[in-house]
Design a protein around this motif. Structure first.
Motif, PDB file in Angstrom:
ATOM      1  N   ALA A  28      13.370  52.918 105.963  1.00  0.00           N
ATOM      2  CA  ALA A  28      12.951  51.182 105.364  1.00  0.00           C
ATOM      3  C   ALA A  28      12.144  51.453 104.020  1.00  0.00           C
ATOM      4  O   ALA A  28      11.422  49.931 103.935  1.00  0.00           O
ATOM      5  CB  ALA A  28      11.275  51.210 107.019  1.00  0.00           C
ATOM      6  N   GLU A  29      11.180  52.191 103.442  1.00  0.00           N
ATOM      7  CA  GLU A  29      11.139  51.929 102.291  1.00  0.00           C
ATOM      8  C   GLU A  29      12.220  51.702 101.059  1.00  0.00           C
ATOM      9  O   GLU A  29      11.740  51.133 100.622  1.00  0.00           O
ATOM     10  CB  GLU A  29      10.130  53.632 102.746  1.00  0.00           C
ATOM     11  N   ASP A  30      13.090  52.251 102.270  1.00  0.00           N
ATOM     12  CA  ASP A  30      14.383  51.509 100.952  1.00  0.00           C
ATOM     13  C   ASP A  30      14.844  50.246 101.042  1.00  0.00           C
ATOM     14  O   ASP A  30      14.175  49.243  99.447  1.00  0.00           O
ATOM     15  CB  ASP A  30      15.852  52.933 101.192  1.00  0.00           C
ATOM     16  N   ILE A  31      14.474  50.035 102.090  1.00  0.00           N
ATOM     17  CA  ILE A  31      14.507  48.467 102.340  1.00  0.00           C
ATOM     18  C   ILE A  31      13.714  47.567 101.872  1.00  0.00           C
ATOM     19  O   ILE A  31      14.459  46.769 101.532  1.00  0.00           O
ATOM     20  CB  ILE A  31      15.316  48.262 103.664  1.00  0.00           C
ATOM     21  N   GLU A  32      13.040  48.022 102.079  1.00  0.00           N
ATOM     22  CA  GLU A  32      11.643  47.022 101.335  1.00  0.00           C
ATOM     23  C   GLU A  32      11.895  47.184  99.809  1.00  0.00           C
ATOM     24  O   GLU A  32      11.352  46.537  99.232  1.00  0.00           O
ATOM     25  CB  GLU A  32       9.920  48.472 101.923  1.00  0.00           C
ATOM     26  N   VAL A  33      11.440  48.377  99.051  1.00  0.00           N
ATOM     27  CA  VAL A  33      11.798  48.825  97.395  1.00  0.00           C
ATOM     28  C   VAL A  33      13.688  47.641  97.272  1.00  0.00           C
ATOM     29  O   VAL A  33      13.349  46.659  96.326  1.00  0.00           O
ATOM     30  CB  VAL A  33      13.050  49.781  97.261  1.00  0.00           C
ATOM     31  N   ILE A  34      14.251  47.207  98.151  1.00  0.00           N
ATOM     32  CA  ILE A  34      15.379  46.258  97.856  1.00  0.00           C
ATOM     33  C   ILE A  34      14.908  45.242  97.562  1.00  0.00           C
ATOM     34  O   ILE A  34      15.716  44.357  96.429  1.00  0.00           O
ATOM     35  CB  ILE A  34      16.888  46.877  98.578  1.00  0.00           C
ATOM     36  N   LEU A 161       9.497  47.189  84.619  1.00  0.00           N
ATOM     37  CA  LEU A 161       8.964  48.109  85.435  1.00  0.00           C
ATOM     38  C   LEU A 161       8.926  49.449  85.086  1.00  0.00           C
ATOM     39  O   LEU A 161       8.962  50.415  84.400  1.00  0.00           O
ATOM     40  CB  LEU A 161       9.800  48.082  86.731  1.00  0.00           C
ATOM     41  N   PRO A 162       7.540  50.121  86.003  1.00  0.00           N
ATOM     42  CA  PRO A 162       7.246  51.269  86.241  1.00  0.00           C
ATOM     43  C   PRO A 162       7.961  52.649  86.520  1.00  0.00           C
ATOM     44  O   PRO A 162       9.108  51.946  86.695  1.00  0.00           O
ATOM     45  CB  PRO A 162       5.639  51.484  87.172  1.00  0.00           C
ATOM     46  N   LEU A 163       7.373  53.586  85.589  1.00  0.00           N
ATOM     47  CA  LEU A 163       9.022  54.650  86.278  1.00  0.00           C
ATOM     48  C   LEU A 163       9.202  54.996  87.479  1.00  0.00           C
ATOM     49  O   LEU A 163      10.459  55.024  88.157  1.00  0.00           O
ATOM     50  CB  LEU A 163       8.617  55.658  85.603  1.00  0.00           C
ATOM     51  N   GLU A 164       7.742  55.053  88.057  1.00  0.00           N
ATOM     52  CA  GLU A 164       7.688  55.036  89.976  1.00  0.00           C
ATOM     53  C   GLU A 164       9.322  54.068  90.762  1.00  0.00           C
ATOM     54  O   GLU A 164       9.715  54.019  91.366  1.00  0.00           O
ATOM     55  CB  GLU A 164       6.607  55.376  90.401  1.00  0.00           C
ATOM     56  N   ALA A 165       9.140  53.204  90.013  1.00  0.00           N
ATOM     57  CA  ALA A 165       9.520  52.161  90.549  1.00  0.00           C
ATOM     58  C   ALA A 165      10.877  51.433  90.636  1.00  0.00           C
ATOM     59  O   ALA A 165      11.964  51.556  91.364  1.00  0.00           O
ATOM     60  CB  ALA A 165       9.263  50.392  90.054  1.00  0.00           C
ATOM     61  N   ALA A 169      13.890  52.007  92.963  1.00  0.00           N
ATOM     62  CA  ALA A 169      14.780  51.543  93.586  1.00  0.00           C
ATOM     63  C   ALA A 169      16.234  52.174  93.290  1.00  0.00           C
ATOM     64  O   ALA A 169      17.298  51.214  93.748  1.00  0.00           O
ATOM     65  CB  ALA A 169      14.432  50.314  92.820  1.00  0.00           C
ATOM     66  N   VAL A 170      16.477  52.335  91.969  1.00  0.00           N
ATOM     67  CA  VAL A 170      18.288  53.066  91.318  1.00  0.00           C
ATOM     68  C   VAL A 170      18.426  54.209  92.796  1.00  0.00           C
ATOM     69  O   VAL A 170      19.188  53.904  92.733  1.00  0.00           O
ATOM     70  CB  VAL A 170      18.156  53.981  90.170  1.00  0.00           C
ATOM     71  N   ARG A 171      17.234  55.278  93.027  1.00  0.00           N
ATOM     72  CA  ARG A 171      17.400  55.616  94.966  1.00  0.00           C
ATOM     73  C   ARG A 171      18.206  55.194  96.167  1.00  0.00           C
ATOM     74  O   ARG A 171      19.012  54.975  97.099  1.00  0.00           O
ATOM     75  CB  ARG A 171      16.241  56.654  94.677  1.00  0.00           C
TER      76      ARG A 171
END
Length: 197
Positions: A28-34, A161-165, A169-171
């Motif tokens: 879910a976290e990845d989908i939210e990022v996408i 974007l900040p490095l964490e973002a 996103a890349v992951r």
């Protein structure tokens, strides 16, 4: 240790997707990022599509697959790869499909309908769907997906974007595109499997 029903992975698309998602950690976290990347990526879809088609046009081994009539295309078809310029109406038709695919990746819920769509993307490049005269070799599909993945990563890493973002996103996109790769490859391995008799 969790048991996986391996034969079911070959027959149950939802089960296969769930396994791949769980194994790769796509959640879910990845989908939210996408989905959160939509404002960044959606305006760049035409640029990404043009870059993909410029790359496809640079090799006869990839461009030749656009000579046969594409499923759903009603216009004039070229007679050969040499009669297929990058601005041909059939190419414009295909570019629209790729654009819609990229937009769907960042806007649509990852439910059973989307999983079926991702699987269809793999199947449509074989004679099993679309035009029976189109069979894009797996090596070309892998090359294309690798190019798309690099292009998406390039957009993300170049964003303000900040490095964490950027990392998230890349992951997230890496996991998603590896799952897409499996849903492409499975149609090639199924076609190559020996028939029992």
């Amino acid at each position: 240790m969790k048991h996986i029903d391996e034969p079911r992975l070959e027959t149950d698309l939802g089960y296969r997707f769930e396994y791949l998602a769980e194994f790769t950690g796509f959640g879910a976290e990845d989908i939210e990022v996408i989905h959160g990347a939509a404002p960044l990526l959606a305006p760049l879809v035409p640029v990404l599509v043009d870059a993909v088609y410029d790359k496809l046009h640079s090799y006869d081994a990839t461009w030749r697959h656009f000579v046969p009539r594409q499923s759903g295309y009603e216009g004039e078809v070229p007679g050969s790869v040499h009669e297929l310029p990058i601005d041909h109406p059939q190419i414009a038709f295909r570019k629209q499909h790729l654009g819609r695919y990229l937009e769907r990746l960042v806007t649509v819920p990852y439910d059973a309908k989307m999983v079926t769509y991702l699987d269809t993307v793999g199947r449509m490049h074989t004679p099993a769907a679309g035009s029976g005269s189109i069979k894009v070799p797996l090596v070309q599909m892998n090359a294309l997906l690798g190019f798309v993945a690099d292009a998406v990563n390039g957009v993300i890493l170049g964003a303000d974007l900040p490095l964490e973002a950027k990392t998230a996103a890349v992951r997230a996109f890496s996991k998603l595109l590896w799952i897409q790769n499996d849903l492409i490859s499975r149609h090639y391995t199924a076609a190559a499997a020996p028939q029992s008799g």
